[in-house]
Scaffold this motif. Structure first.
Motif, PDB file in Angstrom:
ATOM      1  N   GLY A 132     110.157  13.634 -72.077  1.00 51.91           N
ATOM      2  CA  GLY A 132     109.590  12.746 -72.795  1.00 51.91           C
ATOM      3  C   GLY A 132     109.368  12.892 -74.382  1.00 51.91           C
ATOM      4  N   PRO A 133     108.676  12.208 -75.158  1.00 52.71           N
ATOM      5  CA  PRO A 133     108.476  12.551 -76.457  1.00 52.71           C
ATOM      6  C   PRO A 133     107.456  13.528 -76.916  1.00 52.71           C
ATOM      7  CG  PRO A 133     107.091  10.543 -75.953  1.00 52.71           C
ATOM      8  CD  PRO A 133     107.872  11.049 -74.744  1.00 52.71           C
ATOM      9  N   GLY A 134     107.242  14.702 -76.000  1.00 50.10           N
ATOM     10  CA  GLY A 134     106.409  15.591 -76.170  1.00 50.10           C
ATOM     11  C   GLY A 134     106.737  16.589 -76.719  1.00 50.10           C
ATOM     12  N   THR A 135     106.179  18.297 -76.311  1.00 51.24           N
ATOM     13  CA  THR A 135     106.493  19.205 -77.369  1.00 51.24           C
ATOM     14  C   THR A 135     106.789  20.348 -76.325  1.00 51.24           C
ATOM     15  OG1 THR A 135     105.382  18.677 -79.185  1.00 51.24           O
ATOM     16  CG2 THR A 135     105.761  20.874 -79.019  1.00 51.24           C
ATOM     17  N   SER A 136     107.543  21.170 -76.574  1.00 56.13           N
ATOM     18  CA  SER A 136     107.766  22.560 -75.872  1.00 56.13           C
ATOM     19  C   SER A 136     107.415  23.625 -76.628  1.00 56.13           C
ATOM     20  CB  SER A 136     109.239  22.691 -75.216  1.00 56.13           C
ATOM     21  OG  SER A 136     109.523  23.857 -74.708  1.00 56.13           O
ATOM     22  N   TYR A 137     106.272  24.516 -76.228  1.00 57.16           N
ATOM     23  CA  TYR A 137     106.089  25.848 -76.842  1.00 57.16           C
ATOM     24  C   TYR A 137     106.313  27.143 -76.256  1.00 57.16           C
ATOM     25  CZ  TYR A 137     102.926  22.234 -79.389  1.00 57.16           C
ATOM     26  OH  TYR A 137     102.480  21.477 -79.896  1.00 57.16           O
ATOM     27  N   GLY A 138     106.806  28.072 -77.040  1.00 59.18           N
ATOM     28  CA  GLY A 138     106.856  29.231 -76.174  1.00 59.18           C
ATOM     29  C   GLY A 138     105.578  29.796 -76.153  1.00 59.18           C
ATOM     30  N   THR A 139     104.588  29.876 -77.354  1.00 60.15           N
ATOM     31  CA  THR A 139     103.133  30.224 -77.303  1.00 60.15           C
ATOM     32  C   THR A 139     102.434  29.244 -77.985  1.00 60.15           C
ATOM     33  OG1 THR A 139     103.763  32.508 -77.437  1.00 60.15           O
ATOM     34  CG2 THR A 139     101.551  32.051 -78.068  1.00 60.15           C
ATOM     35  N   GLY A 146      88.948  34.339 -83.208  1.00 56.52           N
ATOM     36  CA  GLY A 146      89.208  35.740 -82.782  1.00 56.52           C
ATOM     37  C   GLY A 146      90.629  36.165 -83.052  1.00 56.52           C
ATOM     38  N   THR A 147      90.684  37.643 -83.363  1.00 52.51           N
ATOM     39  CA  THR A 147      92.012  38.108 -83.766  1.00 52.51           C
ATOM     40  C   THR A 147      92.718  38.606 -82.577  1.00 52.51           C
ATOM     41  OG1 THR A 147      91.247  39.239 -85.863  1.00 52.51           O
ATOM     42  CG2 THR A 147      93.000  40.097 -85.198  1.00 52.51           C
ATOM     43  N   SER A 148      93.864  38.050 -82.516  1.00 51.73           N
ATOM     44  CA  SER A 148      94.760  38.564 -80.953  1.00 51.73           C
ATOM     45  C   SER A 148      95.913  39.287 -81.648  1.00 51.73           C
ATOM     46  CB  SER A 148      95.094  37.321 -80.328  1.00 51.73           C
ATOM     47  OG  SER A 148      95.693  36.213 -81.283  1.00 51.73           O
ATOM     48  N   THR A 149      96.815  39.988 -80.895  1.00 51.45           N
ATOM     49  CA  THR A 149      98.082  40.596 -81.512  1.00 51.45           C
ATOM     50  C   THR A 149      99.084  40.659 -80.415  1.00 51.45           C
ATOM     51  OG1 THR A 149      97.312  42.821 -80.177  1.00 51.45           O
ATOM     52  CG2 THR A 149      96.663  42.798 -82.344  1.00 51.45           C
ATOM     53  N   TRP A 150     100.348  40.420 -80.918  1.00 50.76           N
ATOM     54  CA  TRP A 150     101.522  39.809 -80.292  1.00 50.76           C
ATOM     55  C   TRP A 150     102.700  40.693 -80.941  1.00 50.76           C
ATOM     56  CZ3 TRP A 150     100.351  35.824 -76.880  1.00 50.76           C
ATOM     57  CH2 TRP A 150      99.124  35.203 -76.993  1.00 50.76           C
ATOM     58  N   SER A 151     103.501  41.265 -80.043  1.00 49.43           N
ATOM     59  CA  SER A 151     104.706  41.795 -80.142  1.00 49.43           C
ATOM     60  C   SER A 151     105.818  41.325 -78.994  1.00 49.43           C
ATOM     61  CB  SER A 151     104.675  43.351 -80.063  1.00 49.43           C
ATOM     62  OG  SER A 151     105.845  43.990 -80.736  1.00 49.43           O
ATOM     63  N   VAL A 152     106.414  40.252 -79.166  1.00 46.95           N
ATOM     64  CA  VAL A 152     106.836  39.428 -78.025  1.00 46.95           C
ATOM     65  C   VAL A 152     107.980  38.830 -78.559  1.00 46.95           C
ATOM     66  CG1 VAL A 152     104.776  39.058 -76.899  1.00 46.95           C
ATOM     67  CG2 VAL A 152     105.610  37.407 -78.494  1.00 46.95           C
ATOM     68  N   ALA A 153     108.790  38.273 -77.363  1.00 50.99           N
ATOM     69  CA  ALA A 153     109.809  37.257 -77.662  1.00 50.99           C
ATOM     70  C   ALA A 153     109.253  35.829 -77.360  1.00 50.99           C
ATOM     71  CB  ALA A 153     110.998  37.413 -76.821  1.00 50.99           C
ATOM     72  N   SER A 154     109.102  35.017 -78.276  1.00 46.74           N
ATOM     73  CA  SER A 154     108.569  33.706 -77.947  1.00 46.74           C
ATOM     74  C   SER A 154     109.340  32.468 -78.535  1.00 46.74           C
ATOM     75  CB  SER A 154     107.232  33.538 -78.643  1.00 46.74           C
ATOM     76  OG  SER A 154     106.339  32.536 -78.135  1.00 46.74           O
ATOM     77  N   LEU A 155     109.935  31.750 -77.306  1.00 47.40           N
ATOM     78  CA  LEU A 155     110.874  30.910 -77.465  1.00 47.40           C
ATOM     79  C   LEU A 155     110.550  29.408 -76.932  1.00 47.40           C
ATOM     80  CD1 LEU A 155     112.355  33.592 -76.297  1.00 47.40           C
ATOM     81  CD2 LEU A 155     114.210  32.420 -76.895  1.00 47.40           C
ATOM     82  N   GLY A 156     110.529  28.598 -77.849  1.00 47.69           N
ATOM     83  CA  GLY A 156     110.112  27.071 -77.647  1.00 47.69           C
ATOM     84  C   GLY A 156     111.107  26.378 -76.453  1.00 47.69           C
ATOM     85  N   PHE A 157     111.626  26.978 -75.820  1.00 48.30           N
ATOM     86  CA  PHE A 157     112.542  26.131 -74.754  1.00 48.30           C
ATOM     87  C   PHE A 157     112.998  27.333 -73.534  1.00 48.30           C
ATOM     88  CE2 PHE A 157     115.168  28.805 -77.731  1.00 48.30           C
ATOM     89  CZ  PHE A 157     116.292  29.433 -76.700  1.00 48.30           C
ATOM     90  N   LEU A 185     110.978  35.118 -82.819  1.00 46.63           N
ATOM     91  CA  LEU A 185     110.382  33.868 -82.259  1.00 46.63           C
ATOM     92  C   LEU A 185     111.381  32.847 -82.652  1.00 46.63           C
ATOM     93  CD1 LEU A 185     107.140  33.999 -84.519  1.00 46.63           C
ATOM     94  CD2 LEU A 185     107.647  34.682 -82.102  1.00 46.63           C
ATOM     95  N   VAL A 186     111.831  31.894 -81.606  1.00 46.41           N
ATOM     96  CA  VAL A 186     112.955  30.843 -81.701  1.00 46.41           C
ATOM     97  C   VAL A 186     112.390  29.375 -81.508  1.00 46.41           C
ATOM     98  CG1 VAL A 186     115.145  30.327 -81.077  1.00 46.41           C
ATOM     99  CG2 VAL A 186     114.589  32.554 -81.101  1.00 46.41           C
ATOM    100  N   GLY A 187     112.752  28.501 -82.320  1.00 46.45           N
ATOM    101  CA  GLY A 187     112.305  27.365 -82.066  1.00 46.45           C
ATOM    102  C   GLY A 187     113.078  26.429 -80.937  1.00 46.45           C
ATOM    103  N   CYS A 188     114.351  26.381 -80.928  1.00 49.66           N
ATOM    104  CA  CYS A 188     114.910  25.519 -80.259  1.00 49.66           C
ATOM    105  C   CYS A 188     116.387  25.845 -79.844  1.00 49.66           C
ATOM    106  CB  CYS A 188     114.591  24.010 -80.556  1.00 49.66           C
ATOM    107  SG  CYS A 188     115.631  23.500 -81.963  1.00 49.66           S
ATOM    108  N   GLU A 189     116.948  24.905 -78.806  1.00 48.39           N
ATOM    109  CA  GLU A 189     118.454  24.975 -78.583  1.00 48.39           C
ATOM    110  C   GLU A 189     118.912  23.711 -79.254  1.00 48.39           C
ATOM    111  OE1 GLU A 189     120.243  27.607 -75.352  1.00 48.39           O
ATOM    112  OE2 GLU A 189     119.079  25.992 -74.414  1.00 48.39           O
TER     113      GLU A 189
END
Length: 484
Positions: A132-139, A146-157, A185-189
């Motif tokens: 549908g017209p919604g959204t896909s998020y990796g994170t 608060g403070t959080s820490t990230w060292s990841v691969a995060s892909l929106g698909f 970090l990657v947005g989309c295909e």
């Protein structure tokens, strides 16, 4: 816990594979090692593979799917890990997938107090297909604190999936302070809207990471962004490689391809490599294409290598829109950056620095010690283009404006200036026009005219490689300080 937990499609509208919840006065702190956690939500329902609620869990070597990636009918919402008030939670060496949905797919969704939340050590977050017209998020960090820490691969698909909107890593809320480092970090295909990073109001810090709007040469989006810093979002972007990806316009609307888009925010950007978009299928003249766009911003830009991208349509390396929605004149500072653009005889107008400030406003902003360089001859091109009479900069000092077949400075949207004219402008001094003699990585040759030709005013203490400035008693122009 090491067991495989699988939900079933029969039942409720909200289905959990595993639910960890704080119920007493002591924090729930389970350790979950290994296992595969999946849900198979019913059509229109919600699937959450792992829900951590008010607890501090440790997840290691975990695989989680909020919904199948190829099943129909789809759930409305699919979430790999949902984290609500999960301060102190750690995730490592795990693969987390949202899955297929009609409204929203999220690999990792966190809200509430996330102080001390950390994810890393080869952890991957993926979104999924959204029909549908919604959204896909990796994170997705949604109104967290608060403070959080990230060292990841995060892909929106997820592999070979399509969504109307895809975001690799998204954070919102003024008290949400993620620190992202050494990440991919990657947005989309394929999407209508695509962003590798989007921080809205959240003072994100992103360092030493790769941000790609689109995944590879075959991926594309109508609106494509490497990073977006909106409404006070982003505190620092440093030492990242950021790309606007591939832009593909529909026939119904113009596209937009921007490496870093800053609107109503004032992050510091230091020592990044930022590329404008590619346009493998062509774009129309109404598209906005740039490596960096600053709209209503007080950003400090230092030591960045910015490249305009190969699109033949009109484009800019840096777009500065000085005026906000009100009457303010905002003053971004560009100090010791290198801007490269590549005009061609059949291209639209290419510009290094584009400045627009509609209305009757006073000069604002500074550009010092920057290389603004046309890498190819031919075609309409401008080192600096003022779109209107109100676009004057308050300071224009010791820049190298090099465009041998174009215009060095287009004043007020009407007049092409010579170098002598440029240096006679109010607030201007010490600008030169010569080939900067850069190598393919944007570093100065020993014979460069930019060597020792800069001003100390506004110059950063180090260059893009971390070398101290100055090396020889005088500052160099550009993002690189030559080490003799």
């Amino acid at each position: 816990m090491t067991d495989r937990v699988v939900g079933t499609p029969q039942m409720p509208q909200i289905l959990y594979g595993l639910h960890v919840r704080q119920t007493g006065s002591s924090p729930a702190s389970p350790t979950i090692i290994g296992g595969e956690y999946r849900t198979f939500p019913s059509a229109g329902g919600t699937g959450i593979a792992i829900f951590i609620e008010g607890a501090s869990a440790t997840l290691t070597n975990v695989v989680a799917y909020g919904a199948p990636t190829d099943a129909y009918p789809y759930a409305a919402t699919a979430v790999g890990v949902r984290c609500a008030g999960c301060a102190g939670t750690t995730i490592s060496a795990s693969g987390i997938v949202g899955g297929s949905a009609t409204t929203m797919s999220v690999g990792m969704w966190a809200s509430g107090d996330v102080t001390g939340l950390s994810a890393g050590d080869m952890t991957f977050f993926w979104g999924g297909s959204v029909s549908g017209p919604g959204t896909s998020y990796g994170t997705l960090l949604d109104g967290c604190t608060g403070t959080s820490t990230w060292s990841v691969a995060s892909l929106g698909f997820f592999h070979d999936t399509v969504a109307s909107n895809s975001v690799g890593f998204s954070a919102s809320g003024v008290s949400c302070r993620p620190i992202v480092t050494a990440s991919y970090l990657v947005g989309c295909e394929l999407a209508g809207y695509c962003a590798a990073l989007q921080c809205t109001g959240a003072p994100c810090t992103v360092t030493d990471s790769t941000l790609d709007a689109t995944f590879d040469a075959s991926a594309c989006a109508v609106n494509s962004y490497g990073a977006r810093c909106l409404e006070g979002g982003c505190a620092l972007l440093a030492r990242n490689t950021i790309s606007a990806g591939n832009v593909y316009e529909s026939h119904l609307e113009p596209g937009e391809g921007i490496g870093v888009d800053v609107e109503g925010a004032s992050p510091t950007l230091d020592a990044n490599v930022i590329d404008g978009p590619s346009c493998p299928s062509g774009v129309f003249g109404s598209s906005t294409l740039a490596a960096l766009q600053l709209r209503g911003s007080l950003s400090l830009m230092t030591n960045n290598l910015l490249r305009g991208g190969p699109c033949p349509a009109a484009s800019e390396v840096v777009r500065v829109i000085k005026k906000s929605n009100g009457a303010d004149v905002l003053a971004p500072m560009l100090e010791n950056n290198t801007l490269e653009y590549s005009p061609c005889p059949t291209c639209g107008a290419h510009s290094g620095l584009f400045v627009r400030s509609p209305g009757d406003t006073a000069p604002g902003g500074s550009a010092r010690n920057n290389i603004i360089h046309a890498t190819t001859p031919g075609g309409p091109s401008f080192a600096i283009f003022e779109a209107d009479a109100s676009s004057d900069l308050a300071a224009l000092e010791n820049n190298d404006l090099h465009d041998p077949t174009g215009v060095l400075y287009y004043d007020g949207g009407t007049t092409a200036l010579t170098l002598a004219d440029v240096n006679a402008l109010p607030g201007a001094a010490g600008n030169i026009s010569a080939d900067p003699l850069l190598d393919t990585t944007g570093h100065l040759a020993a014979a460069s005219p930019c060597r020792n030709a800069g001003t100390a005013t506004g110059a950063p203490a180090t260059d893009r490689d971390g070398d101290s400035r100055p090396q020889e008693g005088a500052f160099d122009i550009g993002a690189d300080e030559l080490v003799p």
